[in-house]
Motif scaffolding. Structure first.
Motif, PDB file in Angstrom:
ATOM      1  N   GLU A   1       0.808  -1.226   0.000  1.00  0.00           N
ATOM      2  CA  GLU A   1       0.000   0.000   0.000  1.00  0.00           C
ATOM      3  C   GLU A   1       0.840   1.274   0.000  1.00  0.00           C
ATOM      4  OE1 GLU A   1       0.608  -1.019   4.397  1.00  0.00           O
ATOM      5  OE2 GLU A   1       0.339  -2.078   2.493  1.00  0.00           O
ATOM      6  N   ALA A   2       2.149   1.138  -0.080  1.00  0.00           N
ATOM      7  CA  ALA A   2       3.038   2.308  -0.009  1.00  0.00           C
ATOM      8  C   ALA A   2       2.850   3.221  -1.215  1.00  0.00           C
ATOM      9  CB  ALA A   2       4.485   1.859   0.078  1.00  0.00           C
ATOM     10  N   MET A   3       2.866   4.518  -0.973  1.00  0.00           N
ATOM     11  CA  MET A   3       2.891   5.499  -2.049  1.00  0.00           C
ATOM     12  C   MET A   3       4.332   5.664  -2.517  1.00  0.00           C
ATOM     13  SD  MET A   3       2.219   8.934   0.252  1.00  0.00           S
ATOM     14  CE  MET A   3       2.326  10.056  -1.135  1.00  0.00           C
ATOM     15  N   VAL A   4       4.503   6.201  -3.705  1.00  0.00           N
ATOM     16  CA  VAL A   4       5.843   6.356  -4.279  1.00  0.00           C
ATOM     17  C   VAL A   4       6.076   7.812  -4.631  1.00  0.00           C
ATOM     18  CG1 VAL A   4       7.431   5.642  -6.093  1.00  0.00           C
ATOM     19  CG2 VAL A   4       5.746   4.022  -5.219  1.00  0.00           C
ATOM     20  N   VAL A   5       7.226   8.330  -4.231  1.00  0.00           N
ATOM     21  CA  VAL A   5       7.609   9.703  -4.561  1.00  0.00           C
ATOM     22  C   VAL A   5       9.035   9.688  -5.107  1.00  0.00           C
ATOM     23  CG1 VAL A   5       7.943  12.051  -3.718  1.00  0.00           C
ATOM     24  CG2 VAL A   5       6.153  10.613  -2.713  1.00  0.00           C
ATOM     25  N   GLU A   6       9.228  10.354  -6.225  1.00  0.00           N
ATOM     26  CA  GLU A   6      10.573  10.473  -6.799  1.00  0.00           C
ATOM     27  C   GLU A   6      11.198  11.770  -6.295  1.00  0.00           C
ATOM     28  OE1 GLU A   6      11.904   9.684 -11.217  1.00  0.00           O
ATOM     29  OE2 GLU A   6      11.434  11.805 -10.957  1.00  0.00           O
ATOM     30  N   VAL A   7      12.407  11.672  -5.761  1.00  0.00           N
ATOM     31  CA  VAL A   7      13.121  12.828  -5.221  1.00  0.00           C
ATOM     32  C   VAL A   7      14.382  13.055  -6.051  1.00  0.00           C
ATOM     33  CG1 VAL A   7      14.198  13.849  -3.191  1.00  0.00           C
ATOM     34  CG2 VAL A   7      12.276  12.256  -2.917  1.00  0.00           C
ATOM     35  N   THR A   8      14.508  14.252  -6.617  1.00  0.00           N
ATOM     36  CA  THR A   8      15.676  14.582  -7.436  1.00  0.00           C
ATOM     37  C   THR A   8      16.369  15.810  -6.864  1.00  0.00           C
ATOM     38  OG1 THR A   8      14.573  13.736  -9.430  1.00  0.00           O
ATOM     39  CG2 THR A   8      16.494  15.141  -9.754  1.00  0.00           C
ATOM     40  N   GLY A   9      17.666  15.685  -6.595  1.00  0.00           N
ATOM     41  CA  GLY A   9      18.431  16.810  -6.082  1.00  0.00           C
ATOM     42  C   GLY A   9      19.171  17.519  -7.197  1.00  0.00           C
TER      43      GLY A   9
ATOM     44  N   GLN B   1      21.597  21.410  -7.779  1.00  0.00           N
ATOM     45  CA  GLN B   1      22.127  22.601  -7.117  1.00  0.00           C
ATOM     46  C   GLN B   1      21.165  23.787  -7.323  1.00  0.00           C
ATOM     47  OE1 GLN B   1      25.891  22.519  -9.281  1.00  0.00           O
ATOM     48  NE2 GLN B   1      26.976  21.924  -7.444  1.00  0.00           N
ATOM     49  N   PHE B   2      20.500  24.259  -6.283  1.00  0.00           N
ATOM     50  CA  PHE B   2      20.606  23.848  -4.874  1.00  0.00           C
ATOM     51  C   PHE B   2      19.183  23.753  -4.317  1.00  0.00           C
ATOM     52  CE2 PHE B   2      24.670  25.864  -5.710  1.00  0.00           C
ATOM     53  CZ  PHE B   2      25.534  24.872  -5.290  1.00  0.00           C
ATOM     54  N   ASN B   3      18.396  22.826  -4.836  1.00  0.00           N
ATOM     55  CA  ASN B   3      17.061  22.562  -4.317  1.00  0.00           C
ATOM     56  C   ASN B   3      16.630  21.144  -4.659  1.00  0.00           C
ATOM     57  OD1 ASN B   3      16.335  22.664  -7.031  1.00  0.00           O
ATOM     58  ND2 ASN B   3      15.597  24.761  -6.915  1.00  0.00           N
ATOM     59  N   TRP B   4      15.389  20.829  -4.301  1.00  0.00           N
ATOM     60  CA  TRP B   4      14.854  19.480  -4.503  1.00  0.00           C
ATOM     61  C   TRP B   4      13.619  19.536  -5.396  1.00  0.00           C
ATOM     62  CZ3 TRP B   4      17.853  15.658  -2.697  1.00  0.00           C
ATOM     63  CH2 TRP B   4      18.724  15.942  -1.635  1.00  0.00           C
ATOM     64  N   ILE B   5      13.446  18.509  -6.214  1.00  0.00           N
ATOM     65  CA  ILE B   5      12.282  18.392  -7.081  1.00  0.00           C
ATOM     66  C   ILE B   5      11.589  17.063  -6.749  1.00  0.00           C
ATOM     67  CG2 ILE B   5      11.433  18.390  -9.453  1.00  0.00           C
ATOM     68  CD1 ILE B   5      14.144  19.612 -10.262  1.00  0.00           C
ATOM     69  N   PHE B   6      10.274  17.114  -6.584  1.00  0.00           N
ATOM     70  CA  PHE B   6       9.513  15.923  -6.217  1.00  0.00           C
ATOM     71  C   PHE B   6       8.506  15.597  -7.320  1.00  0.00           C
ATOM     72  CE2 PHE B   6      10.520  18.466  -2.430  1.00  0.00           C
ATOM     73  CZ  PHE B   6      11.375  17.593  -1.777  1.00  0.00           C
ATOM     74  N   ARG B   7       8.393  14.318  -7.646  1.00  0.00           N
ATOM     75  CA  ARG B   7       7.461  13.880  -8.682  1.00  0.00           C
ATOM     76  C   ARG B   7       6.581  12.757  -8.154  1.00  0.00           C
ATOM     77  NH1 ARG B   7       8.351  11.307 -14.682  1.00  0.00           N
ATOM     78  NH2 ARG B   7       9.996  10.148 -13.599  1.00  0.00           N
ATOM     79  N   TYR B   8       5.284  12.896  -8.396  1.00  0.00           N
ATOM     80  CA  TYR B   8       4.304  11.895  -7.998  1.00  0.00           C
ATOM     81  C   TYR B   8       3.712  11.251  -9.243  1.00  0.00           C
ATOM     82  CZ  TYR B   8       4.268  14.075  -3.342  1.00  0.00           C
ATOM     83  OH  TYR B   8       4.626  14.567  -2.105  1.00  0.00           O
ATOM     84  N   PRO B   9       3.519   9.932  -9.232  1.00  0.00           N
ATOM     85  CA  PRO B   9       2.843   9.292 -10.362  1.00  0.00           C
ATOM     86  C   PRO B   9       1.358   9.649 -10.350  1.00  0.00           C
ATOM     87  CG  PRO B   9       3.197   7.690  -8.631  1.00  0.00           C
ATOM     88  CD  PRO B   9       3.869   8.958  -8.181  1.00  0.00           C
ATOM     89  N   GLY B  10       0.748   9.673 -11.510  1.00  0.00           N
ATOM     90  CA  GLY B  10      -0.674   9.993 -11.581  1.00  0.00           C
ATOM     91  C   GLY B  10      -1.543   8.801 -11.247  1.00  0.00           C
TER      92      GLY B  10
ATOM     93  N   ASP C   1       1.774  12.724 -14.471  1.00  0.00           N
ATOM     94  CA  ASP C   1       2.755  12.892 -13.382  1.00  0.00           C
ATOM     95  C   ASP C   1       2.686  14.306 -12.829  1.00  0.00           C
ATOM     96  OD1 ASP C   1       3.478  10.336 -13.883  1.00  0.00           O
ATOM     97  OD2 ASP C   1       5.436  10.792 -14.762  1.00  0.00           O
ATOM     98  N   ILE C   2       2.821  14.408 -11.519  1.00  0.00           N
ATOM     99  CA  ILE C   2       2.761  15.709 -10.838  1.00  0.00           C
ATOM    100  C   ILE C   2       4.133  16.063 -10.291  1.00  0.00           C
ATOM    101  CG2 ILE C   2       1.768  16.952  -8.882  1.00  0.00           C
ATOM    102  CD1 ILE C   2      -0.720  15.125  -9.235  1.00  0.00           C
ATOM    103  N   VAL C   3       4.617  17.252 -10.597  1.00  0.00           N
ATOM    104  CA  VAL C   3       5.922  17.724 -10.126  1.00  0.00           C
ATOM    105  C   VAL C   3       5.705  18.896  -9.169  1.00  0.00           C
ATOM    106  CG1 VAL C   3       8.151  18.696 -10.781  1.00  0.00           C
ATOM    107  CG2 VAL C   3       7.065  16.974 -12.245  1.00  0.00           C
ATOM    108  N   THR C   4       6.308  18.816  -7.989  1.00  0.00           N
ATOM    109  CA  THR C   4       6.148  19.874  -6.992  1.00  0.00           C
ATOM    110  C   THR C   4       7.506  20.233  -6.381  1.00  0.00           C
ATOM    111  OG1 THR C   4       5.842  18.374  -5.107  1.00  0.00           O
ATOM    112  CG2 THR C   4       3.889  18.919  -6.412  1.00  0.00           C
ATOM    113  N   ASP C   5       7.535  21.349  -5.667  1.00  0.00           N
ATOM    114  CA  ASP C   5       8.747  21.753  -4.939  1.00  0.00           C
ATOM    115  C   ASP C   5       8.599  21.487  -3.445  1.00  0.00           C
ATOM    116  OD1 ASP C   5       6.850  23.623  -4.311  1.00  0.00           O
ATOM    117  OD2 ASP C   5       8.043  25.368  -4.904  1.00  0.00           O
TER     118      ASP C   5
END
Length: 351
Positions: free
Chosen positions: A163-171, A173-182, A215-219
């Motif tokens: 049941e785990a959700m999945v989040v992609e984390v990309t680093g 310079q110099f912040n983070w980008i997060f992506r969620y599957p639709g 796909d959803i991309v957030t900060d």
């Protein structure tokens, strides 16, 4: 002026120490070296005991003074992170006992066995029993600690619950980008040559892949209390490190080599504000790997919500495909269609 005064005080201290040392030498000459040495041994032995007592008091006081400012003062914010806390407490207990015992023996021996005319020094070059004792016991203890650490490591980096959700984390310079599957539950493919921040494609997503269209991309990373989350971690440029101190988790972000870990958030952000008694509390994701001049500023925000709150937040997010390709957005097409209809109405009215 302050700098000059500081230098003058330092020089004065050195002069005073030098003069005390010279005076001690003159006293030794007057009294005789043997008498002076024995007196110094007594003084040093006494000072060793004093230093031991004051040192232990200092350790206790510093712990009392600063423990509340450490992460250990607040419970781990993840279920799996509690294992890390437990492992740390065991390590602190073992090393703490060894530290206290060795320090007491070290300073007490310096006092107890100072030079004396009533006894002779006894030397023994080797003792098999002692060698076995201080070799086998530490080896066993360290092996146990390593086994505990490996078990936790294999858990955190293994497969999460279904049941785990999945989040992609990309680093980067110099912040983070997060992506969620639709809704399809799958990520669209990426290619580093497609990276283009100006056009809204910070991850280099292949828009031709239909899996990427929702796909959803957030900060900001948004998680759900009580629901396991698997992080798929990567980097766009240099090696970074995902540091989740409140969750007791940490994992390298390496360009071209995805790494994973999972955990289960235990408290919402609101609940942590109450636990920490800090109304401004926020979960942070930090970069724990030196990654350049702006490394100090590489922080991200994590928000933990209840499932209902998360569903509301997710419903408000727009797929990155539509953000990067506004002409494909149905919402943008509606005003255009409405304008066309109005224009047609005007033409008919004129006729």
């Amino acid at each position: 002026m302050t700098m000059f005064l500081t230098i003058a005080v330092i020089v004065l201290i050195f002069v005073v120490i030098f003069q005390i040392a010279k005076a001690s030498e003159y006293v030794s000459v007057l009294k005789g070296e043997d008498v002076s040495r024995k007196q110094n041994n007594k003084i040093n032995g006494f000072l060793m005991v004093v230093f031991l007592v004051l040192g232990m008091i200092g350790v206790w006081y510093c712990n009392k003074l600063y423990f509340g400012k450490t992460l250990l003062a607040v419970d781990s914010a993840s279920v799996e992170g509690a294992r890390v806390d437990s492992m740390l407490w065991i390590t602190l207990a073992v090393t703490g006992i060894v530290f206290i015992a060795t320090q007491i023996l070290l300073f007490w021996f310096a006092y107890k066995y100072q030079e004396s005319d009533k006894r002779k020094v006894f030397y023994f070059p080797h003792d098999n029993r002692l060698e076995v004792l201080w070799t086998i016991i530490p080896a066993i203890v360290l092996t146990i600690l390593v086994v505990i650490g490996l078990r936790n490591w294999f858990l955190f980096t293994g497969e999460p619950p279904k049941e785990a959700m999945v989040v992609e984390v990309t680093g980067k310079q110099f912040n983070w980008i997060f992506r969620y599957p639709g809704k399809d539950g799958a990520f669209g493919k990426k290619y580093y040559k497609n990276i283009d921040d100006a056009s809204g494609n910070a991850l280099g997503v292949l828009w031709d892949d239909k899996l990427s269209h929702d796909d959803i991309v957030t900060d900001k990373m948004v998680l759900v209390k009580g629901r396991p989350v698997k992080l798929i971690i990567g980097a766009r440029d240099v090696i970074h490190d995902v540091g989740l101190s409140h969750f007791r988790m940490k994992m390298d972000a390496v360009p071209g080599i995805p790494t994973t870990m999972w955990f289960t958030p235990k408290y919402t952000t609101k609940e942590m504000k109450e636990l920490t008694k800090n109304p401004d509390f926020v979960y942070e994701i930090s970069c724990d790997q030196m990654c350049g001049n702006g490394h100090y500023s590489m922080k991200g925000i994590i928000e933990v919500l209840d499932q209902e709150e998360y569903d509301i937040w997710l419903a408000k997010q727009k797929p990155q495909y539509l953000v990067a390709n506004p002409d494909k957005d149905p919402e943008n097409a509606k005003p255009a269609a409405a304008d066309t209809a109005k224009a047609a109405t005007k033409v008919v009215a004129k006729l």
